[in-house]
Design a protein around this motif. Structure first.
Motif, PDB file in Angstrom:
ATOM      1  N   GLU A 297      12.565   0.917 -10.060  1.00 37.33           N
ATOM      2  CA  GLU A 297      12.920   1.623 -11.286  1.00 37.33           C
ATOM      3  C   GLU A 297      12.715   3.127 -11.137  1.00 37.33           C
ATOM      4  OE1 GLU A 297       8.551   1.745 -12.009  1.00 37.33           O
ATOM      5  OE2 GLU A 297       9.906   0.556 -10.828  1.00 37.33           O
ATOM      6  N   ARG A 298      12.088   3.553 -10.052  1.00 35.40           N
ATOM      7  CA  ARG A 298      11.840   4.982  -9.807  1.00 35.40           C
ATOM      8  C   ARG A 298      12.794   5.586  -8.783  1.00 35.40           C
ATOM      9  NH1 ARG A 298       5.246   5.242  -9.653  1.00 35.40           N
ATOM     10  NH2 ARG A 298       4.956   4.153 -11.629  1.00 35.40           N
ATOM     11  N   GLY A 299      13.634   4.783  -8.172  1.00 31.78           N
ATOM     12  CA  GLY A 299      14.549   5.279  -7.156  1.00 31.78           C
ATOM     13  C   GLY A 299      14.726   4.265  -6.045  1.00 31.78           C
ATOM     14  N   THR A 300      15.435   4.674  -4.993  1.00 33.21           N
ATOM     15  CA  THR A 300      15.731   3.806  -3.858  1.00 33.21           C
ATOM     16  C   THR A 300      15.033   4.361  -2.625  1.00 33.21           C
ATOM     17  OG1 THR A 300      17.861   3.303  -4.854  1.00 33.21           O
ATOM     18  CG2 THR A 300      17.600   2.726  -2.555  1.00 33.21           C
ATOM     19  N   TYR A 301      14.486   3.459  -1.817  1.00 33.33           N
ATOM     20  CA  TYR A 301      13.691   3.865  -0.672  1.00 33.33           C
ATOM     21  C   TYR A 301      14.113   3.129   0.590  1.00 33.33           C
ATOM     22  CZ  TYR A 301      10.668   5.781  -4.259  1.00 33.33           C
ATOM     23  OH  TYR A 301      10.196   6.489  -5.317  1.00 33.33           O
ATOM     24  N   LEU A 302      13.785   3.750   1.725  1.00 34.45           N
ATOM     25  CA  LEU A 302      13.940   3.129   3.026  1.00 34.45           C
ATOM     26  C   LEU A 302      12.541   2.779   3.512  1.00 34.45           C
ATOM     27  CD1 LEU A 302      15.832   2.364   5.377  1.00 34.45           C
ATOM     28  CD2 LEU A 302      15.429   4.654   6.288  1.00 34.45           C
ATOM     29  N   LEU A 303      12.311   1.500   3.744  1.00 32.85           N
ATOM     30  CA  LEU A 303      11.009   1.010   4.171  1.00 32.85           C
ATOM     31  C   LEU A 303      11.093   0.548   5.616  1.00 32.85           C
ATOM     32  CD1 LEU A 303       8.083  -0.054   3.612  1.00 32.85           C
ATOM     33  CD2 LEU A 303       9.162  -2.204   2.909  1.00 32.85           C
TER      34      LEU A 303
ATOM     35  N   LEU B 260       6.827   0.869  11.291  1.00 35.31           N
ATOM     36  CA  LEU B 260       6.206   2.190  11.280  1.00 35.31           C
ATOM     37  C   LEU B 260       5.287   2.393  10.085  1.00 35.31           C
ATOM     38  CD1 LEU B 260       9.344   4.312  12.264  1.00 35.31           C
ATOM     39  CD2 LEU B 260       7.492   3.510  13.761  1.00 35.31           C
ATOM     40  N   LYS B 261       5.284   1.424   9.171  1.00 36.63           N
ATOM     41  CA  LYS B 261       4.500   1.532   7.935  1.00 36.63           C
ATOM     42  C   LYS B 261       4.840   2.832   7.200  1.00 36.63           C
ATOM     43  CE  LYS B 261       1.962  -2.163   8.795  1.00 36.63           C
ATOM     44  NZ  LYS B 261       2.888  -3.172   9.168  1.00 36.63           N
ATOM     45  N   SER B 262       6.174   3.078   7.076  1.00 38.16           N
ATOM     46  CA  SER B 262       6.612   4.305   6.416  1.00 38.16           C
ATOM     47  C   SER B 262       7.578   3.985   5.281  1.00 38.16           C
ATOM     48  CB  SER B 262       7.287   5.241   7.417  1.00 38.16           C
ATOM     49  OG  SER B 262       8.509   4.682   7.869  1.00 38.16           O
ATOM     50  N   LEU B 263       7.594   4.897   4.329  1.00 36.71           N
ATOM     51  CA  LEU B 263       8.438   4.773   3.164  1.00 36.71           C
ATOM     52  C   LEU B 263       9.032   6.152   2.883  1.00 36.71           C
ATOM     53  CD1 LEU B 263       9.229   2.915   0.718  1.00 36.71           C
ATOM     54  CD2 LEU B 263       7.274   3.946  -0.457  1.00 36.71           C
ATOM     55  N   ALA B 264      10.366   6.204   2.717  1.00 37.36           N
ATOM     56  CA  ALA B 264      11.023   7.484   2.450  1.00 37.36           C
ATOM     57  C   ALA B 264      12.092   7.281   1.378  1.00 37.36           C
ATOM     58  CB  ALA B 264      11.661   8.014   3.725  1.00 37.36           C
TER      59      ALA B 264
ATOM     60  N   GLN C 205       0.808  -1.192   0.000  1.00 34.64           N
ATOM     61  CA  GLN C 205       0.000   0.000   0.000  1.00 34.64           C
ATOM     62  C   GLN C 205       0.858   1.265   0.000  1.00 34.64           C
ATOM     63  OE1 GLN C 205      -2.477  -0.504   3.409  1.00 34.64           O
ATOM     64  NE2 GLN C 205      -3.886  -1.880   2.377  1.00 34.64           N
ATOM     65  N   LEU C 206       2.126   1.160   0.413  1.00 33.77           N
ATOM     66  CA  LEU C 206       2.988   2.336   0.481  1.00 33.77           C
ATOM     67  C   LEU C 206       3.519   2.746  -0.885  1.00 33.77           C
ATOM     68  CD1 LEU C 206       5.008   1.452   3.704  1.00 33.77           C
ATOM     69  CD2 LEU C 206       3.110   3.068   3.494  1.00 33.77           C
ATOM     70  N   PHE C 207       3.635   1.801  -1.801  1.00 35.52           N
ATOM     71  CA  PHE C 207       4.167   2.088  -3.130  1.00 35.52           C
ATOM     72  C   PHE C 207       3.029   2.329  -4.109  1.00 35.52           C
ATOM     73  CE2 PHE C 207       7.845  -0.080  -1.370  1.00 35.52           C
ATOM     74  CZ  PHE C 207       8.892   0.681  -1.875  1.00 35.52           C
ATOM     75  N   PRO C 208       3.247   3.217  -5.076  1.00 36.38           N
ATOM     76  CA  PRO C 208       2.236   3.388  -6.129  1.00 36.38           C
ATOM     77  C   PRO C 208       2.086   2.093  -6.931  1.00 36.38           C
ATOM     78  CG  PRO C 208       3.933   5.090  -6.250  1.00 36.38           C
ATOM     79  CD  PRO C 208       4.383   4.093  -5.235  1.00 36.38           C
ATOM     80  N   LYS C 209       0.938   1.917  -7.553  1.00 37.50           N
ATOM     81  CA  LYS C 209       0.714   0.738  -8.388  1.00 37.50           C
ATOM     82  C   LYS C 209       1.695   0.743  -9.543  1.00 37.50           C
ATOM     83  CE  LYS C 209      -4.122   0.047  -7.397  1.00 37.50           C
ATOM     84  NZ  LYS C 209      -5.473  -0.040  -7.930  1.00 37.50           N
ATOM     85  N   GLY C 210       2.155  -0.439  -9.909  1.00 33.24           N
ATOM     86  CA  GLY C 210       3.026  -0.581 -11.064  1.00 33.24           C
ATOM     87  C   GLY C 210       4.505  -0.391 -10.792  1.00 33.24           C
ATOM     88  N   VAL C 211       4.914  -0.148  -9.545  1.00 35.77           N
ATOM     89  CA  VAL C 211       6.338  -0.001  -9.234  1.00 35.77           C
ATOM     90  C   VAL C 211       7.019  -1.356  -9.353  1.00 35.77           C
ATOM     91  CG1 VAL C 211       8.005   0.503  -7.389  1.00 35.77           C
ATOM     92  CG2 VAL C 211       6.054   2.018  -7.759  1.00 35.77           C
ATOM     93  N   VAL C 212       8.147  -1.388 -10.045  1.00 31.95           N
ATOM     94  CA  VAL C 212       8.903  -2.622 -10.226  1.00 31.95           C
ATOM     95  C   VAL C 212      10.062  -2.638  -9.224  1.00 31.95           C
ATOM     96  CG1 VAL C 212      10.310  -3.961 -11.820  1.00 31.95           C
ATOM     97  CG2 VAL C 212       8.302  -2.719 -12.662  1.00 31.95           C
ATOM     98  N   PHE C 213      10.103  -3.662  -8.389  1.00 27.40           N
ATOM     99  CA  PHE C 213      11.171  -3.817  -7.413  1.00 27.40           C
ATOM    100  C   PHE C 213      12.354  -4.499  -8.097  1.00 27.40           C
ATOM    101  CE2 PHE C 213       7.486  -3.186  -4.917  1.00 27.40           C
ATOM    102  CZ  PHE C 213       7.902  -2.634  -3.718  1.00 27.40           C
TER     103      PHE C 213
ATOM    104  N   PHE D 191      14.207  -1.989   5.630  1.00 23.77           N
ATOM    105  CA  PHE D 191      14.747  -2.472   4.366  1.00 23.77           C
ATOM    106  C   PHE D 191      15.165  -1.318   3.459  1.00 23.77           C
ATOM    107  CE2 PHE D 191      11.565  -5.371   5.959  1.00 23.77           C
ATOM    108  CZ  PHE D 191      12.140  -6.619   5.807  1.00 23.77           C
ATOM    109  N   PHE D 192      16.220  -1.561   2.653  1.00 23.52           N
ATOM    110  CA  PHE D 192      16.500  -0.755   1.474  1.00 23.52           C
ATOM    111  C   PHE D 192      15.730  -1.418   0.340  1.00 23.52           C
ATOM    112  CE2 PHE D 192      21.074   0.420   2.917  1.00 23.52           C
ATOM    113  CZ  PHE D 192      20.599   1.496   3.647  1.00 23.52           C
ATOM    114  N   ILE D 193      15.017  -0.619  -0.455  1.00 22.65           N
ATOM    115  CA  ILE D 193      14.250  -1.130  -1.577  1.00 22.65           C
ATOM    116  C   ILE D 193      14.707  -0.417  -2.839  1.00 22.65           C
ATOM    117  CG2 ILE D 193      11.960  -1.433  -2.587  1.00 22.65           C
ATOM    118  CD1 ILE D 193      12.073  -2.903   0.011  1.00 22.65           C
TER     119      ILE D 193
END
Length: 164
Positions: A25-31, A35-39, A1-9, A20-22
């Motif tokens: 194709e749109r960038g790198t995130y900290l999940l 906390l159910k957070s994504l940055a 639910q934190l990522f937009p639809k269609g994001v490719v991991f 986690f580091f994620i």
């Protein structure tokens, strides 16, 4: 639910309990699962929107490596900034030298497994060399997409080669 639809991991690494580091194709995130957070993850020396990290790796010397669809990034222990290494500019490299897997060898160095062959980072010289590539037939692998290293000893290395 934190990522937009269609994001490719493209890659994932657990760095702490439920953190986690994620790579996408749109960038790198900290999940943070707790906390159910994504940055967006800001990595010094890496463009903020860098697609396609396939691997986050720390070697036996505590150097950090990021494998991506276009560059290999390294941050040596004691430094603060990642440096880009363009494998396509290495002897034997090409635009298909996309990063696939990093494997810390016991004897030879850091093996860099790519769609365009096998590279080796030697810790003692800080140089990258291409293996299985040369002007003589016996120096060229039949398949260049290297997927796994099964064994390594002081004299030989046995590989799994898969041609795509």
């Amino acid at each position: 639910q934190l990522f937009p639809k269609g994001v490719v991991f493209t890659g994932i690494q657990e760095i702490g309990i439920d953190t986690f580091f994620i790579g996408t194709e749109r960038g790198t995130y900290l999940l943070s699962n707790n906390l159910k957070s994504l940055a967006p993850l800001k990595l010094p020396g890496v463009p903020n929107i860098h697609p396609g990290f396939t691997m986050f790796f720390k070697d036996r010397f505590q150097n950090e490596w990021l494998g991506s669809l276009s560059y290999l990034y390294s941050k040596m222990k004691g430094t603060e900034t990642f440096k880009a290494i363009d494998l396509s500019t290495q002897p034997g490299g090409s635009e298909e030298s996309n990063m696939m897997i990093l494997e810390d060898g016991k004897h030879h160095g850091l093996w860099i497994l790519t769609l365009n062959g096998l590279f080796l980072y030697q810790y003692n010289t800080k140089q990258i060399t291409r293996h299985g590539y040369g002007s003589k037939n016996k120096e060229v692998f039949l398949a260049q997409s290297i997927q796994a290293i099964y064994t390594e000893d002081s004299s030989d290395i046995v590989l799994s080669l898969i041609h795509i």
